[in-house]
Design a protein around this motif. Sequence first.
Motif, PDB file in Angstrom:
ATOM      1  N   ASP A 169      31.593  21.591 -49.371  1.00 39.02           N
ATOM      2  CA  ASP A 169      32.193  20.838 -48.262  1.00 39.02           C
ATOM      3  C   ASP A 169      31.442  21.051 -46.960  1.00 39.02           C
ATOM      4  OD1 ASP A 169      34.129  19.912 -50.003  1.00 39.02           O
ATOM      5  OD2 ASP A 169      35.532  21.528 -49.527  1.00 39.02           O
ATOM      6  N   GLY A 170      30.124  21.046 -47.049  1.00 40.13           N
ATOM      7  CA  GLY A 170      29.304  21.162 -45.855  1.00 40.13           C
ATOM      8  C   GLY A 170      29.105  22.573 -45.347  1.00 40.13           C
ATOM      9  N   VAL A 171      29.698  23.560 -46.017  1.00 41.89           N
ATOM     10  CA  VAL A 171      29.561  24.958 -45.601  1.00 41.89           C
ATOM     11  C   VAL A 171      28.546  25.645 -46.513  1.00 41.89           C
ATOM     12  CG1 VAL A 171      30.735  27.174 -45.301  1.00 41.89           C
ATOM     13  CG2 VAL A 171      31.929  25.028 -44.759  1.00 41.89           C
ATOM     14  N   MET A 172      27.538  26.265 -45.919  1.00 40.68           N
ATOM     15  CA  MET A 172      26.530  26.987 -46.689  1.00 40.68           C
ATOM     16  C   MET A 172      27.095  28.342 -47.112  1.00 40.68           C
ATOM     17  SD  MET A 172      23.961  24.981 -46.793  1.00 40.68           S
ATOM     18  CE  MET A 172      23.103  23.658 -45.925  1.00 40.68           C
ATOM     19  N   ILE A 173      27.291  28.519 -48.414  1.00 35.77           N
ATOM     20  CA  ILE A 173      27.826  29.788 -48.918  1.00 35.77           C
ATOM     21  C   ILE A 173      26.734  30.649 -49.538  1.00 35.77           C
ATOM     22  CG2 ILE A 173      30.106  28.803 -49.333  1.00 35.77           C
ATOM     23  CD1 ILE A 173      29.287  28.697 -52.335  1.00 35.77           C
ATOM     24  N   GLY A 174      25.519  30.134 -49.572  1.00 41.48           N
ATOM     25  CA  GLY A 174      24.406  30.883 -50.146  1.00 41.48           C
ATOM     26  C   GLY A 174      23.091  30.419 -49.561  1.00 41.48           C
ATOM     27  N   LYS A 175      22.008  31.029 -50.029  1.00 43.91           N
ATOM     28  CA  LYS A 175      20.662  30.702 -49.558  1.00 43.91           C
ATOM     29  C   LYS A 175      19.794  30.293 -50.742  1.00 43.91           C
ATOM     30  CE  LYS A 175      21.387  32.036 -45.248  1.00 43.91           C
ATOM     31  NZ  LYS A 175      21.378  31.077 -44.120  1.00 43.91           N
ATOM     32  N   GLN A 176      18.853  29.372 -50.490  1.00 42.19           N
ATOM     33  CA  GLN A 176      17.947  28.909 -51.534  1.00 42.19           C
ATOM     34  C   GLN A 176      16.520  28.894 -51.007  1.00 42.19           C
ATOM     35  OE1 GLN A 176      19.275  25.262 -53.364  1.00 42.19           O
ATOM     36  NE2 GLN A 176      21.259  26.121 -53.922  1.00 42.19           N
ATOM     37  N   TRP A 177      15.600  29.297 -51.893  1.00 47.47           N
ATOM     38  CA  TRP A 177      14.181  29.390 -51.516  1.00 47.47           C
ATOM     39  C   TRP A 177      13.343  28.707 -52.588  1.00 47.47           C
ATOM     40  CZ3 TRP A 177      11.757  34.654 -49.656  1.00 47.47           C
ATOM     41  CH2 TRP A 177      10.440  34.448 -49.228  1.00 47.47           C
ATOM     42  N   PHE A 178      12.692  27.609 -52.205  1.00 52.74           N
ATOM     43  CA  PHE A 178      11.746  26.910 -53.070  1.00 52.74           C
ATOM     44  C   PHE A 178      10.333  27.290 -52.613  1.00 52.74           C
ATOM     45  CE2 PHE A 178      15.614  24.714 -53.528  1.00 52.74           C
ATOM     46  CZ  PHE A 178      15.568  23.862 -54.618  1.00 52.74           C
ATOM     47  N   THR A 179       9.454  27.553 -53.544  1.00 57.68           N
ATOM     48  CA  THR A 179       8.101  27.937 -53.159  1.00 57.68           C
ATOM     49  C   THR A 179       7.103  27.346 -54.152  1.00 57.68           C
ATOM     50  OG1 THR A 179       6.653  29.810 -52.638  1.00 57.68           O
ATOM     51  CG2 THR A 179       8.188  30.111 -54.456  1.00 57.68           C
ATOM     52  N   THR A 180       5.897  27.018 -53.651  1.00 53.21           N
ATOM     53  CA  THR A 180       4.900  26.402 -54.520  1.00 53.21           C
ATOM     54  C   THR A 180       3.533  26.383 -53.864  1.00 53.21           C
ATOM     55  OG1 THR A 180       4.487  24.462 -55.932  1.00 53.21           O
ATOM     56  CG2 THR A 180       5.176  24.032 -53.672  1.00 53.21           C
ATOM     57  N   THR A 181       2.505  26.212 -54.681  1.00 56.57           N
ATOM     58  CA  THR A 181       1.188  25.836 -54.180  1.00 56.57           C
ATOM     59  C   THR A 181       1.097  24.315 -54.241  1.00 56.57           C
ATOM     60  OG1 THR A 181       0.319  26.117 -56.426  1.00 56.57           O
ATOM     61  CG2 THR A 181       0.050  27.963 -54.897  1.00 56.57           C
ATOM     62  N   VAL A 182       0.056  23.749 -53.635  1.00 57.27           N
ATOM     63  CA  VAL A 182       0.010  22.296 -53.509  1.00 57.27           C
ATOM     64  C   VAL A 182      -0.955  21.643 -54.486  1.00 57.27           C
ATOM     65  CG1 VAL A 182       0.674  22.363 -51.088  1.00 57.27           C
ATOM     66  CG2 VAL A 182      -1.744  22.427 -51.680  1.00 57.27           C
ATOM     67  N   GLU A 183      -1.600  22.413 -55.342  1.00 51.72           N
ATOM     68  CA  GLU A 183      -2.568  21.840 -56.278  1.00 51.72           C
ATOM     69  C   GLU A 183      -1.934  21.641 -57.643  1.00 51.72           C
ATOM     70  OE1 GLU A 183      -7.121  22.659 -57.811  1.00 51.72           O
ATOM     71  OE2 GLU A 183      -5.755  24.336 -57.588  1.00 51.72           O
ATOM     72  N   PRO A 184      -1.979  20.417 -58.200  1.00 54.13           N
ATOM     73  CA  PRO A 184      -1.456  20.210 -59.549  1.00 54.13           C
ATOM     74  C   PRO A 184      -2.329  20.924 -60.574  1.00 54.13           C
ATOM     75  CG  PRO A 184      -2.604  18.240 -58.808  1.00 54.13           C
ATOM     76  CD  PRO A 184      -2.546  19.182 -57.640  1.00 54.13           C
ATOM     77  N   GLU A 185      -1.727  21.287 -61.704  1.00 50.05           N
ATOM     78  CA  GLU A 185      -2.495  21.944 -62.753  1.00 50.05           C
ATOM     79  C   GLU A 185      -3.436  20.943 -63.414  1.00 50.05           C
ATOM     80  OE1 GLU A 185       0.375  23.760 -65.326  1.00 50.05           O
ATOM     81  OE2 GLU A 185       0.478  25.556 -64.077  1.00 50.05           O
ATOM     82  N   LYS A 186      -4.466  21.462 -64.075  1.00 48.40           N
ATOM     83  CA  LYS A 186      -5.480  20.615 -64.698  1.00 48.40           C
ATOM     84  C   LYS A 186      -4.834  19.686 -65.715  1.00 48.40           C
ATOM     85  CE  LYS A 186     -10.014  20.865 -66.941  1.00 48.40           C
ATOM     86  NZ  LYS A 186     -11.058  21.767 -67.477  1.00 48.40           N
ATOM     87  N   GLY A 187      -5.156  18.396 -65.595  1.00 49.59           N
ATOM     88  CA  GLY A 187      -4.612  17.408 -66.511  1.00 49.59           C
ATOM     89  C   GLY A 187      -3.253  16.870 -66.122  1.00 49.59           C
ATOM     90  N   GLU A 188      -2.636  17.449 -65.069  1.00 46.74           N
ATOM     91  CA  GLU A 188      -1.319  17.007 -64.635  1.00 46.74           C
ATOM     92  C   GLU A 188      -1.437  15.966 -63.521  1.00 46.74           C
ATOM     93  OE1 GLU A 188       1.814  17.787 -65.629  1.00 46.74           O
ATOM     94  OE2 GLU A 188       1.008  18.963 -67.301  1.00 46.74           O
ATOM     95  N   GLU A 189      -0.500  15.025 -63.496  1.00 48.03           N
ATOM     96  CA  GLU A 189      -0.457  14.034 -62.434  1.00 48.03           C
ATOM     97  C   GLU A 189       0.132  14.644 -61.160  1.00 48.03           C
ATOM     98  OE1 GLU A 189       1.783  10.718 -63.752  1.00 48.03           O
ATOM     99  OE2 GLU A 189       0.470  10.262 -65.445  1.00 48.03           O
ATOM    100  N   GLU A 190      -0.104  13.966 -60.043  1.00 44.53           N
ATOM    101  CA  GLU A 190       0.507  14.386 -58.791  1.00 44.53           C
ATOM    102  C   GLU A 190       2.030  14.324 -58.929  1.00 44.53           C
ATOM    103  OE1 GLU A 190      -0.750  15.528 -56.090  1.00 44.53           O
ATOM    104  OE2 GLU A 190      -2.870  15.039 -56.148  1.00 44.53           O
ATOM    105  N   ASN A 191       2.718  15.296 -58.348  1.00 45.62           N
ATOM    106  CA  ASN A 191       4.174  15.306 -58.386  1.00 45.62           C
ATOM    107  C   ASN A 191       4.697  14.592 -57.135  1.00 45.62           C
ATOM    108  OD1 ASN A 191       6.935  15.916 -58.480  1.00 45.62           O
ATOM    109  ND2 ASN A 191       6.565  17.881 -59.475  1.00 45.62           N
ATOM    110  N   TYR A 192       4.789  13.276 -57.235  1.00 43.31           N
ATOM    111  CA  TYR A 192       5.193  12.496 -56.067  1.00 43.31           C
ATOM    112  C   TYR A 192       6.648  12.749 -55.692  1.00 43.31           C
ATOM    113  CZ  TYR A 192       0.770  10.059 -56.641  1.00 43.31           C
ATOM    114  OH  TYR A 192      -0.566   9.779 -56.737  1.00 43.31           O
ATOM    115  N   GLU A 193       7.457  13.111 -56.668  1.00 44.47           N
ATOM    116  CA  GLU A 193       8.850  13.410 -56.340  1.00 44.47           C
ATOM    117  C   GLU A 193       8.943  14.652 -55.464  1.00 44.47           C
ATOM    118  OE1 GLU A 193      11.301  13.601 -59.809  1.00 44.47           O
ATOM    119  OE2 GLU A 193      11.673  11.441 -59.696  1.00 44.47           O
TER     120      GLU A 193
END
Length: 253
Positions: free
Chosen positions: A149-173
């Motif tokens: 209901d709009g109240v943050m009850i926890g924390k989230q951390w997304f992390t990544t490098t920006v290079e796709p793996e060999k043979g993989e398409e760009e992750n446009y999403e």
Amino acid sequence: INELTKRKNGKTARLGCWIEERISRTSYAHGGLQSKTDDDAEEVFKKAIRDPWKTLPSFFRPRYDTMKGDSPNDELRFFPTSRRGSKADEDDEEIEEPLYSWIDFKPSSESSYDGPELDTYGSDESGKTKKPTSIKERQNVVRYCSEIDGVMIGKQWFTTTVEPEKGEEENYEFQEMTANSNPLERDANNRTGTGLYTYFLPAQKGMYIDEFYKKYGFPNEEKNLEFLNNTIKSYERKGDTRGLSSFKRKNPR
């Protein structure tokens, strides 16, 4: 937070430390982890959470369930060990009160964490999520495990490098999710479209070539940029456009 940075910057290690530290000092808390594939989530759990936790001194390790030994493969439970009879009474008298908190990991699919409340959530290598999994849809599902209901009850951390793996398409999403996490673009509730803030750390701010700076932790950005530019010019002189593109993606400035 949605963190993007260069390879080998220690982001996965930081993520594991962050999850373990928050859950191991909080009662009745749930920490969750996902990665780009099901197998990667298990590997990150073992490498960045379980194994470092095993090396901590006893006063940093809360009472935990020992039924699976000191090297659990699926979750880390800060629960009392299931015992029966007088042995259980002895343990309860001698050992500290349990936290009843736990850390686990789930498959990479969108609905894996659809339902449970998450005090702490980590998504490793979000930009490399494999099809048919949609990182946008997964984030939209897991977001509401830490927001009610709009109240943050926890924390989230997304992390990544920006290079796709060999043979993989760009992750446009992932690119769309990142653009929708711009802290400079918020709605009337002062929120980004995803509830995340994108944070980008340029390569020159996370490199420690010089021994002095490696020791004290402050990057020599001028020297780092010189190194990066010299390498880029070398690729250009050779006409190696593929290598040039790959190097730039590994070391985004």
